[in-house]
Design a protein around this motif. Structure first.
Motif, mmCIF file in Angstrom:
data_model
loop_
_atom_site.group_PDB
_atom_site.id
_atom_site.type_symbol
_atom_site.label_atom_id
_atom_site.label_comp_id
_atom_site.label_asym_id
_atom_site.label_seq_id
_atom_site.Cartn_x
_atom_site.Cartn_y
_atom_site.Cartn_z
ATOM 1 N N PHE A 1 -19.018 2.017 0.616
ATOM 2 C CA PHE A 1 -17.715 1.590 1.137
ATOM 3 C C PHE A 1 -17.308 0.262 0.508
ATOM 4 C CE2 PHE A 1 -18.892 3.964 5.230
ATOM 5 C CZ PHE A 1 -18.092 5.045 4.931
ATOM 6 N N ASP A 2 -18.257 -0.657 0.476
ATOM 7 C CA ASP A 2 -17.991 -1.996 -0.048
ATOM 8 C C ASP A 2 -17.556 -1.938 -1.507
ATOM 9 O OD1 ASP A 2 -17.942 -4.808 -0.249
ATOM 10 O OD2 ASP A 2 -20.028 -4.856 -0.903
ATOM 11 N N GLU A 47 -16.077 -7.886 5.965
ATOM 12 C CA GLU A 47 -17.396 -7.302 5.782
ATOM 13 C C GLU A 47 -17.309 -5.774 5.821
ATOM 14 O OE1 GLU A 47 -20.315 -8.607 5.117
ATOM 15 O OE2 GLU A 47 -19.555 -10.667 5.051
ATOM 16 N N ALA A 48 -17.914 -5.128 4.853
ATOM 17 C CA ALA A 48 -17.891 -3.657 4.810
ATOM 18 C C ALA A 48 -18.653 -3.049 5.977
ATOM 19 C CB ALA A 48 -18.473 -3.167 3.488
ATOM 20 N N GLU A 76 -13.740 5.023 6.597
ATOM 21 C CA GLU A 76 -13.136 4.771 5.299
ATOM 22 C C GLU A 76 -11.706 4.257 5.433
ATOM 23 O OE1 GLU A 76 -11.973 7.182 1.177
ATOM 24 O OE2 GLU A 76 -13.109 8.191 2.755
ATOM 25 N N LEU A 77 -10.885 4.952 6.222
ATOM 26 C CA LEU A 77 -9.489 4.538 6.391
ATOM 27 C C LEU A 77 -9.392 3.132 6.976
ATOM 28 C CD1 LEU A 77 -7.816 7.798 7.740
ATOM 29 C CD2 LEU A 77 -7.230 6.614 5.619
ATOM 30 N N TYR A 78 -10.221 2.846 7.961
ATOM 31 C CA TYR A 78 -10.203 1.531 8.602
ATOM 32 C C TYR A 78 -10.468 0.429 7.578
ATOM 33 C CZ TYR A 78 -11.917 -2.407 11.401
ATOM 34 O OH TYR A 78 -12.116 -3.661 11.944
ATOM 35 N N LEU A 79 -11.516 0.585 6.774
ATOM 36 C CA LEU A 79 -11.866 -0.458 5.811
ATOM 37 C C LEU A 79 -10.801 -0.607 4.724
ATOM 38 C CD1 LEU A 79 -13.972 -2.557 5.047
ATOM 39 C CD2 LEU A 79 -15.136 -0.803 3.676
ATOM 40 N N ILE A 80 -10.213 0.499 4.300
ATOM 41 C CA ILE A 80 -9.144 0.414 3.298
ATOM 42 C C ILE A 80 -7.976 -0.401 3.850
ATOM 43 C CG2 ILE A 80 -7.452 1.704 1.941
ATOM 44 C CD1 ILE A 80 -9.419 4.052 1.913
ATOM 45 N N THR A 125 -18.253 -11.162 -4.725
ATOM 46 C CA THR A 125 -18.817 -9.986 -4.070
ATOM 47 C C THR A 125 -19.139 -8.874 -5.057
ATOM 48 O OG1 THR A 125 -16.581 -9.161 -3.612
ATOM 49 C CG2 THR A 125 -17.685 -10.419 -1.862
ATOM 50 N N ALA A 126 -18.974 -9.146 -6.329
ATOM 51 C CA ALA A 126 -19.225 -8.127 -7.348
ATOM 52 C C ALA A 126 -20.721 -7.838 -7.475
ATOM 53 C CB ALA A 126 -18.657 -8.589 -8.697
#
Length: 507
Positions: free
Chosen positions: A153-154, A345-346, A446-450, A506-507
């Motif tokens: 996700f992150d 935060e993921a 997924e939708l929430y984090l996007i 964060t990469a």
């Protein structure tokens, strides 16, 4: 004299052959008409259709909305004729609860029509194989398993933000976000299922899968394939739709086989990453054959890719024209996290209530699968005095259920706050009962984090009106999954320097 007799004989033969063909076709047509009449379910109202084709022509433009209109006249549950098939339409949350929850087992199968696209778990009929597949996928998509996918996700949502920055030149130009959304959604699905990601929208495999899956989506449509309901059309040897579907299926089989072979090799070497296919293969409580493993892959790929990407594509178009909702979302995000940090935060498991409500409202309002995949009853169902017999086909009109004014007041208004009042209201996009989408927890996460990362990183802007009314502005109204027409918007960083720094660290 002999020539005359031969000519007369030939003429009679041709005449009798033509007469025989005519009588055969007439008999078949009469048989279909009588079968259509016999198939009506006593006690259920519904519109009368034409001989042979039934109500098929009435629902070609927008089936879900037509079913919703008929529901106001014929009631929450009624019947229609799609060619030779009698279909029971369920139009309200109350009726859906009665039929799909109270009679969950009785309505647990699927009718098998066009199988050119291959059977997903969702499209499989009820049998022992389905039970094995559902048990296997449940182990890979439960909450503990989803937690192991947080690094995916992150990485993918961060890459999505980077893509919008790069291709949109930090908001300097308007872009079509669809390829970036599709890469995000597809890469996440592939990483979770096979442990392989899509690095770029220019990737060859990305372009192939998008092209094939979009075409196969049309073959799964409940209204797009007339031959599913009108048997006479199956006699056409030049059916271009079936020919194209077979070609797409062959192309799909090629990349599915390659992905599975690559994973098998990595598992043998012990170098594979955590993923659904590996989890299912190692799951010792149930043994799945190659066809069943493929069905799980098809389910994750078809359900997780286009559903999420189209929901986001509609949502971005809408948000670009409603800055007030963007402002409210950003305000709520800042209450939840440091306003100086654009990437949350993921591991955040949907703790920001407003953004969670925004994701649920997008699924409700846009209803990208307006007609849930059809069910087939394996037992009789009693509904308000009518007996829906075993073997009946039932459609849940998710569009109508999602716009029921009793459950969702002012349903044509996009209102994320409604989910704070009724947080446990059903999300009909995922279906109900035994055949509910197995990936609903994954999709919500997924939708929430996007939404969290998109709206904390950018302000979405447009200089012109975008047509994004989900009742009429879809690209192809007969598709199973409704996509909006293409558009362009600008993604302007709220704090460009901080966003660049955050992406780098964060990469």
């Amino acid at each position: 004299m002999g020539s005359i007799i031969q000519l007369v004989s030939q003429a009679l033969t041709n005449h009798l052959t033509g007469l025989l063909m005519f009588c055969s076709l007439l008999s078949l047509a009469l048989w279909l008409i009588l079968a259509q009449l016999r198939a009506r379910i006593p006690g259920l109202d519904g519109p009368r259709g034409w001989p042979i084709i039934g109500n098929y022509l009435d629902i070609r433009s927008n089936a879900a909305i037509q079913y919703e209109k008929w529901g106001k006249h014929y009631g929450d549950v009624y019947q229609v004729q799609l060619g030779s098939t009698t279909v029971v339409i369920v139009n309200s949350p109350t009726a859906a609860k009665s039929i799909f929850l109270s009679n969950s087992h009785a309505a647990s199968s699927r009718p098998v029509a066009s199988t050119t696209a291959g059977l997903t778990i969702g499209a499989s009929p009820y049998d022992d194989s389905l039970k094995r597949k559902k048990k296997g996928i449940a182990a890979a998509l439960n909450r503990p398993s989803i937690q192991t996918y947080v690094p995916y996700f992150d990485r993918e949502t961060r890459a999505f933000i980077e893509d919008l920055m790069t291709y949109g030149k930090a908001g300097a130009i308007a872009i079509d976000p669809l390829p970036m959304i599709q890469r995000l959604s597809l890469s996440l699905v592939m990483t979770i299922n096979w442990g392989v990601r899509i690095p770029s929208i220019d990737d060859k495999l990305f372009k192939e899968i998008v092209a094939v899956e979009e075409e196969l989506n049309r073959t799964r449509s409940t209204v797009g394939n007339a031959q599913d309901h009108i048997p006479l059309l199956r006699l056409n040897p030049f059916n271009s739709t079936s020919t194209k579907a077979r070609a797409m299926r062959q192309r799909r089989d090629e990349y599915l086989a390659q992905l599975s072979n690559d994973l098998a090799k990595k598992m043998q070497e012990g170098t594979n990453k955590p993923c659904i296919q590996a989890s299912v293969i190692k799951f010792k409580e149930v043994e799945l054959d190659e066809t069943e493993l493929t069905a799980i892959s098809l389910s994750v790929l078809g359900g997780g890719f286009e559903t999420v990407s189209n929901t986001m594509q509609w949502s971005i178009a809408y948000l670009a024209q409603h800055p007030d909702i963007q402002d409210k979302a950003y305000e709520e995000i800042c209450k939840f996290q440091d306003s100086d940090e654009p990437l949350c935060e993921a591991s955040d498991d949907q703790k920001c209530n407003y953004i969670l409500g925004l994701a649920k409202e997008a699924l409700r309002y846009f209803s990208v699968i307006p007609l849930a995949l059809p069910r087939e009853t394996i037992k009789d169902i009693e509904y308000e005095g009518a007996r829906i017999p075993a073997g009946s086909t039932i459609y849940m009109n998710a569009w109508a259920c999602s716009r029921d004014p009793e459950l969702f007041p002012d349903p044509d208004r996009f209102e994320p706050e409604r989910w704070s009042i009724r947080p446990d209201a059903p999300i009909f996009a995922f279906g109900l009962g035994y055949r509910m989408c197995a990936g609903h927890l994954l999709a919500m996460r997924e939708l929430y984090l996007i939404f969290m990362r998109l709206l904390s990183s950018f302000r979405i802007e447009t200089s012109e009106k975008i047509d994004c009314d989900p009742s009429k502005d879809m690209k192809i109204p007969t598709d199973l999954i409704m996509a909006p027409r293409s558009y362009q918007v600008s993604f302007k960083p709220r704090n460009e320097q901080r966003l660049v720094e955050s992406l780098a660290t964060t990469a």
